[in-house]
Motif scaffolding. Structure first.
Motif, PDB file in Angstrom:
ATOM      1  N   ASN A  76       0.866  -1.172   0.000  1.00  0.00           N
ATOM      2  CA  ASN A  76       0.000   0.000   0.000  1.00  0.00           C
ATOM      3  C   ASN A  76       0.905   1.223   0.000  1.00  0.00           C
ATOM      4  N   TRP A  77       1.112   1.805  -1.171  1.00  0.00           N
ATOM      5  CA  TRP A  77       2.037   2.924  -1.311  1.00  0.00           C
ATOM      6  C   TRP A  77       1.526   4.184  -0.621  1.00  0.00           C
ATOM      7  N   VAL A  78       0.218   4.379  -0.583  1.00  0.00           N
ATOM      8  CA  VAL A  78      -0.351   5.598   0.006  1.00  0.00           C
ATOM      9  C   VAL A  78      -0.154   5.600   1.519  1.00  0.00           C
ATOM     10  N   ASN A  79      -0.286   4.451   2.139  1.00  0.00           N
ATOM     11  CA  ASN A  79      -0.076   4.323   3.589  1.00  0.00           C
ATOM     12  C   ASN A  79       1.106   3.391   3.833  1.00  0.00           C
ATOM     13  N   TYR A  80       2.262   3.814   3.410  1.00  0.00           N
ATOM     14  CA  TYR A  80       3.472   3.002   3.484  1.00  0.00           C
ATOM     15  C   TYR A  80       3.785   2.664   4.941  1.00  0.00           C
ATOM     16  N   ARG A 122       9.736   8.936  -6.204  1.00  0.00           N
ATOM     17  CA  ARG A 122      10.282   9.181  -4.864  1.00  0.00           C
ATOM     18  C   ARG A 122       9.835   8.113  -3.869  1.00  0.00           C
ATOM     19  N   MET A 123       8.580   7.665  -3.975  1.00  0.00           N
ATOM     20  CA  MET A 123       8.131   6.585  -3.094  1.00  0.00           C
ATOM     21  C   MET A 123       8.872   5.288  -3.425  1.00  0.00           C
ATOM     22  N   ILE A 124       9.068   5.027  -4.689  1.00  0.00           N
ATOM     23  CA  ILE A 124       9.794   3.823  -5.091  1.00  0.00           C
ATOM     24  C   ILE A 124      11.237   3.893  -4.590  1.00  0.00           C
TER      25      ILE A 124
END
Length: 154
Positions: A34-38, A135-137
């Motif tokens: 879950n990328w939004v709530n890492y 950036r998240m990756i």
């Protein structure tokens, strides 16, 4: 101008769409995430993305209520600074004492999109996604190795 309810719905719609878009991308270990709530799995340590009607930012937030522990966590990140910036392919701003709009103190390491964007304008959503996605990756790549150095804070 949007009503509070309309603004809330648009924001939710953006994050839902971003989450769906990113759901096709596995994390560094090949797993669905879950990328939004890492989840960092370290209490009081978050990877956050934020967007409003003027700007977008992404940051690491250390919000431990104990100032000493918060400082130790920040210092631990400083030990990994070169690795973090290498993964991100850019330098982020380091703020040991950040106060949010409610006066809550945290440490933040992050960057802001240097372009005026609004989460309430669907035509800006591609720019927001282009800002957040790599950036998240990169944060996930960094965290897949660095997390072991933070286990003592669990």
């Amino acid at each position: 101008m949007y009503s509070k309810e309309e603004a809330k719905k648009l924001k939710e719609q953006f994050w839902t769409n971003f989450g769906r878009f990113m759901s096709l991308v596995p994390n560094e270990e090949g797993l669905k995430i879950n990328w939004v709530n890492y989840r960092t799995s370290i209490k009081h340590l978050y990877f956050r993305m934020d967007a409003d009607n003027k700007r977008a930012s992404i940051y690491i937030e250390i919000s431990h209520p104990d100032e000493g522990i918060r400082e130790l966590m920040f210092t631990q990140f400083q030990e990994y600074k070169k690795i973090l910036h290498t993964e991100l392919e850019e330098e982020w701003i380091w703020n040991k004492n950040y106060y949010d709009e409610y006066g809550k103190n945290a440490a933040r390491i992050g960057i802001e999109l240097n372009k005026k964007v609004s989460v309430f304008k669907t035509e800006d959503w591609p720019d927001l996604i282009r800002f957040f996605k790599p950036r998240m990756i990169a944060l996930d790549r960094f965290w897949s190795n660095a997390k072991y150095g933070f286990e003592l804070f669990n």
